[in-house]
Design a protein around this motif. Structure first.
Motif, short mmCIF file in Angstrom:
data_model
loop_
_atom_site.label_atom_id
_atom_site.label_comp_id
_atom_site.label_asym_id
_atom_site.label_seq_id
_atom_site.Cartn_x
_atom_site.Cartn_y
_atom_site.Cartn_z
N MET A 1 18.08 19.61 12.74
CA MET A 1 19.06 18.56 12.82
C MET A 1 18.18 17.25 13.33
O MET A 1 17.49 17.51 14.20
CB MET A 1 20.21 18.67 14.12
N TYR A 2 18.54 16.19 12.72
CA TYR A 2 18.22 14.77 13.18
C TYR A 2 19.50 14.00 12.95
O TYR A 2 19.84 13.72 12.19
CB TYR A 2 17.13 14.31 12.23
N GLU A 3 19.66 13.35 14.33
CA GLU A 3 20.92 12.74 14.34
C GLU A 3 22.02 13.48 13.81
O GLU A 3 22.64 14.46 14.22
CB GLU A 3 20.76 11.28 14.02
N ASN A 4 22.65 12.92 12.86
CA ASN A 4 24.17 13.55 12.19
C ASN A 4 23.79 14.42 10.91
O ASN A 4 24.53 14.81 10.43
CB ASN A 4 24.87 12.42 11.86
N THR A 5 22.40 14.70 10.71
CA THR A 5 22.28 15.12 9.43
C THR A 5 21.30 16.53 9.61
O THR A 5 20.25 16.58 10.41
CB THR A 5 21.31 14.10 8.54
N GLN A 6 21.65 17.33 8.81
CA GLN A 6 20.90 18.75 8.74
C GLN A 6 19.90 18.69 7.81
O GLN A 6 20.16 18.19 6.54
CB GLN A 6 21.88 19.94 8.42
N TYR A 7 18.77 18.93 7.91
CA TYR A 7 17.67 18.87 7.14
C TYR A 7 17.25 20.47 6.63
O TYR A 7 17.25 21.27 7.34
CB TYR A 7 16.49 18.36 7.44
N THR B 1 24.82 15.59 5.65
CA THR B 1 25.46 14.90 6.53
C THR B 1 26.73 15.30 6.19
O THR B 1 27.47 15.01 5.61
CB THR B 1 25.05 13.21 6.22
N LEU B 2 27.33 15.63 7.57
CA LEU B 2 28.82 15.72 7.71
C LEU B 2 29.42 14.65 8.46
O LEU B 2 28.81 14.17 9.54
CB LEU B 2 28.97 17.03 8.44
N TRP B 3 30.42 14.09 7.79
CA TRP B 3 30.97 12.86 8.33
C TRP B 3 32.38 12.98 9.24
O TRP B 3 32.83 11.90 9.28
CB TRP B 3 31.35 11.97 7.06
N GLN B 4 32.56 14.39 9.82
CA GLN B 4 33.59 14.35 10.53
C GLN B 4 33.24 15.14 11.67
O GLN B 4 32.23 16.15 11.72
CB GLN B 4 34.79 15.32 9.95
N GLU B 5 33.76 14.97 12.91
CA GLU B 5 33.02 15.66 14.24
C GLU B 5 33.61 17.32 14.36
O GLU B 5 34.58 17.36 13.73
CB GLU B 5 33.64 15.04 15.69
N GLY B 6 32.94 17.84 14.95
CA GLY B 6 33.78 19.38 15.18
C GLY B 6 33.29 20.34 14.13
O GLY B 6 33.71 21.45 14.48
N ILE B 7 32.60 19.93 13.10
CA ILE B 7 32.56 20.92 11.93
C ILE B 7 31.42 21.86 12.35
O ILE B 7 30.19 21.42 12.60
CB ILE B 7 32.31 20.30 10.65
N ARG B 8 31.73 23.07 12.20
CA ARG B 8 30.59 24.26 12.59
C ARG B 8 30.11 24.90 11.14
O ARG B 8 30.85 25.20 10.39
CB ARG B 8 30.93 25.16 13.49
N GLN B 9 28.80 24.97 10.90
CA GLN B 9 28.37 25.67 9.70
C GLN B 9 27.31 26.95 10.03
O GLN B 9 26.46 26.34 10.97
CB GLN B 9 27.98 24.53 8.74
N ASN B 10 27.56 27.81 9.32
CA ASN B 10 26.34 28.71 9.15
C ASN B 10 25.69 28.87 7.89
O ASN B 10 26.13 28.62 6.71
CB ASN B 10 26.88 30.16 9.26
N HIS B 11 24.39 28.88 7.92
CA HIS B 11 23.61 28.86 6.51
C HIS B 11 22.62 30.06 6.69
O HIS B 11 22.03 30.49 7.66
CB HIS B 11 22.54 27.79 6.51
#
Length: 240
Positions: A195-201, A142-152
């Protein structure tokens, strides 16, 4: 039995490295097959568009995080027994699998990271289970700040065949499941992200070092069960 750690094919968080698109494995689903540094990889891209309600985080947990951060230790680990407890501590719903939680051999850990300004930045709830034939992980990031982009990225090892399955989780996410096979059609890795809501699974399964008996009673290298992993995806449901 201590759970085995996966040795390769793991997630790496990357910046803006150039990559050439080979195939989109279902254009409306997470996960693209790309060519990067002359190697084939599966690339997942996510952006956090909504900020979770950090005021709902357990007060004692938040105080422990801030106390460590004031001592310049910005990472904190909290022992948890199950997904519901992790969700209660964070004050947000998390996806759980009753099928996974029935497996006795398990390692569960909640990791939190905060900024120098003592604001919660990231939380990771990692579950790893030993089925006896392979290991399977379910990780909620879960990322707790808006606008964060991530590549995995997951790199495909030389000599392995990459296969895909379009699928829909028990909570309605349309995804692509990726898996790697050797020349004997043994599944060595299986993974997906969504993604589910604010969380990456992340669901990740591997069989490094696992041995099983064949029909003759001889021990042979194990294989990840694709059917079991799909059943886990079917079983996902949010905590209350």
């Amino acid at each position: 039995m201590k759970l085995k750690r996966f040795l390769c094919g793991a997630i790496t968080v990357v910046g803006t490295a150039a990559c050439a698109l080979l195939v989109t494995a279902e254009s409306d689903r997470p996960g693209k097959i790309v060519q990067q540094d002359e190697k084939t990889a599966v690339l997942f891209e996510f952006e956090n568009k909504k900020q979770p309600p950090s005021d709902a985080v357990d007060a004692t947990l938040m105080q422990n995080i801030k106390t460590r951060a004031k001592n310049r230790q910005f990472r904190y680990y909290q022992a948890v027994d199950n997904t519901q407890q992790a969700a209660d501590l964070l004050g947000i719903p998390l996806l759980r699998s009753d099928l996974l939680e029935k497996i006795p051999q398990a390692e569960l850990q909640l990791e939190t990271n905060c900024t120098r300004a003592l604001k919660l930045e990231r939380t990771t709830f990692k579950q790893e289970y030993d089925t006896g034939e392979f290991a399977i992980q379910l990780v909620a990031n879960t990322l707790w700040q808006e606008g964060i982009r991530q590549n995995h990225e997951y790199y495909v090892q030389d000599g392995y065949t990459l296969e895909t399955i379009p699928y829909t989780t028990g909570t309605g996410q349309d995804i692509t499941v990726f898996y790697l096979q050797d020349e004997k059609s043994r599944i060595l890795r299986l993974f997906t992200m969504f993604m589910y809501e604010n969380t990456q699974y992340t669901l990740y399964a591997y069989c490094d070092g696992y041995m099983v008996k064949d029909e003759a009673g001889d021990y042979i290298p194990s294989s990840v069960s694709k059917d079991f992993c799909l059943q886990v995806l079917d079983s996902l449901e949010p905590t209350i």
